[in-house]
Every structure is written in C-alpha cells, then in structure tokens.
Design an enzyme around this catalytic site. Structure first.
Site, PDB file in Angstrom:
ATOM      1  N   HIS A  56       0.837  -1.202   0.032  1.00 34.27           N
ATOM      2  CA  HIS A  56       0.086  -0.109   0.078  1.00 34.27           C
ATOM      3  C   HIS A  56       0.832   1.139  -0.015  1.00 34.27           C
ATOM      4  O   HIS A  56       2.014   0.994   0.074  1.00 34.27           O
ATOM      5  CB  HIS A  56      -1.056   0.026   1.338  1.00 34.27           C
ATOM      6  CG  HIS A  56      -0.456  -0.157   2.456  1.00 34.27           C
ATOM      7  ND1 HIS A  56       0.551   0.916   3.032  1.00 34.27           N
ATOM      8  CD2 HIS A  56      -0.515  -1.134   3.447  1.00 34.27           C
ATOM      9  CE1 HIS A  56       0.779   0.687   4.252  1.00 34.27           C
ATOM     10  NE2 HIS A  56       0.363  -0.499   4.492  1.00 34.27           N
ATOM     11  N   CYS A  60       2.395  -5.088   7.011  1.00 34.70           N
ATOM     12  CA  CYS A  60       2.413  -4.748   5.420  1.00 34.70           C
ATOM     13  C   CYS A  60       3.785  -4.069   4.634  1.00 34.70           C
ATOM     14  O   CYS A  60       4.562  -4.073   5.338  1.00 34.70           O
ATOM     15  CB  CYS A  60       1.100  -3.784   5.186  1.00 34.70           C
ATOM     16  SG  CYS A  60      -0.416  -4.452   5.801  1.00 34.70           S
TER      17      CYS A  60
END
Length: 244
Positions: free
Chosen positions: A153, A161
C-alpha cells in the site's frame, strides 16, 4: 431468425472476455485510480517500450524483507520467462526476519502468495491485498489466530504490510490492474526474508537457527526462479511448500 441465433451464440462465446476487460473500466471509476492512470500510465508505457516488454503482460512480484525491496517482473503473454522491470523500496518496516505466526505480532509474512484484493479507496491511498494466510501459515499458527489484512500500500506506516509511498503504489497499482485486466487472475507475490543465496542463508541462519527448515523450503522456489525466471509450480501440504 438464423442470423439472430448466430449473433446470440457469438455474444455468449465472447462474454467472458468483455467481463474481464470491464475490470479496468470499473477501477477507473474511482478517483484515485483514474488519477494514478493520468499521472503514471504514459510514462509506464514508454518504460515498457524501452524495456522491450509488449502488452498484454503478466506480472510477478518478489519482496525481500532484509533488503526492503519489492521487485516487479513482467513477461509478455506467450513468452516463457520474466524480466525485471522495476524495483521499489519499502518506506517502512515492522517486526524482524521470520514468518508471521499470529495476529498482532507485527510480522510481515514470508511465503508464496498472490494478490486477492484491489482496494481503490484504501486508508493508505491505494492497496493490493496479499492472500495471507495460506495453508502453510495456518499449519504453523496452530491454535493461534494467524491474523490477516496484509497489503502492499501507500503511505509509510506498517504493522506487517509492505508500504511504498503514495507515489510508488500508483505505479504498482496501475501495472497490477493492467495485468489482471488482460486475464491474469492470480498475480503471484512471493515474500522472502532476504535474497536467498546460499551465502545469505548461512549468514542469517546463524542469527535465526529456528527457521532452518522453513527457510530451506522457501529457498527451493527462490532458486528455481533465479535460475529460470519462471514461476515454480507449487502446492502446500503439512506446513510445507511442494515444488514440481
């Protein structure tokens, strides 16, 4: 009547192709995606031409935690081997080397995954979901909750992440949309603890000896791709990856 029947038959036969092509159309309805295309697609097309990569293409992503790198490999449909197109830096990391085991451990997973979510309205600008946990992860986690919601992202914050900044995720997102729109239903994302050369494996196992069996298993797929620039055919069984 015969003409009408023939027309209906042809439309039925071609519907899947139109449905697949609609993916990009649907994505472009979102402001962030349309803005990403407006900003990035012309320069990306020029870079593809310069690299000798035709369209449509298939996409493969390889991430390396120790190096903090995400590699994008492409191949034109019909070609057997991939070529490296772009490398992006992680802009933040959490956890340490080693696989994700349970919810909240801040670890970035390690293993063989694929993209399973395109989120054009992400809290982190744009995001691409990774298919964690898989069967190997669940086997390792045992009775613990393995967690989930792992993404590539934008922004520069993470609790497991892979963040790339808003600017870079625009490029990655556009390329992923193009690959999926061209018919690539599963875009592989392989996450490794490090570049899994024999030397690196020996070095890191001195620090993390408990991961010997798992990392040695991961290295098989890594070595196959490094040698052939082709995605290994794999399956999952009893907490291990099996390679054909």
């Amino acid at each position: 009547m015969k003409v009408l029947v023939k027309l209906i038959f042809l439309l039925t036969m071609t519907t899947p192709a139109f449905a697949q092509a609609d993916f990009k159309t649907e994505q472009l309805k979102f402001d962030r995606v349309s803005a990403a295309y407006e900003e990035k697609w012309n320069s990306l097309q020029e870079a593809l031409r310069s690299a000798g990569i035709g369209r449509p293409f298939k996409l493969y992503m390889a991430a390396y935690k120790a190096e903090g790198k995400l590699e994008l490999w492409l191949k034109t449909n019909g070609q057997k081997t991939h070529q490296l197109f772009r490398t992006y830096n992680f802009c933040a990391q959490s956890g340490i080397l080693g696989p994700k085991v349970k919810e909240g451990d801040l670890q970035t997973p390690e293993g063989y995954y694929y993209l399973n979510v395109f989120n054009p309205k992400s809290s982190f600008h744009l995001s691409l979901g990774i298919s964690y946990p898989n069967q190997v992860d669940r086997f390792r986690s045992g009775k613990e909750k393995p967690g989930g919601e792992i993404y590539i992202h934008g922004n520069c914050v993470t609790v497991g992440c892979i963040p790339l900044t808003d600017d870079k995720i625009r490029e990655v997102y556009v390329l992923a949309v193009e690959a999926k729109n061209a018919g690539q239903d599963q875009i592989p994302v392989h996450i490794f603890p490090f570049k899994m050369t024999a030397g690196n494996l020996n070095t890191y196992l001195k620090q993390f000896p408990a991961h010997r069996a798992f990392w040695t298993n991961l290295q098989t797929g890594y070595a196959y791709f490094e040698k052939n620039h082709m995605i290994p055919v794999l399956s999952e069984k009893s907490g291990r990856y099996l390679f054909k």
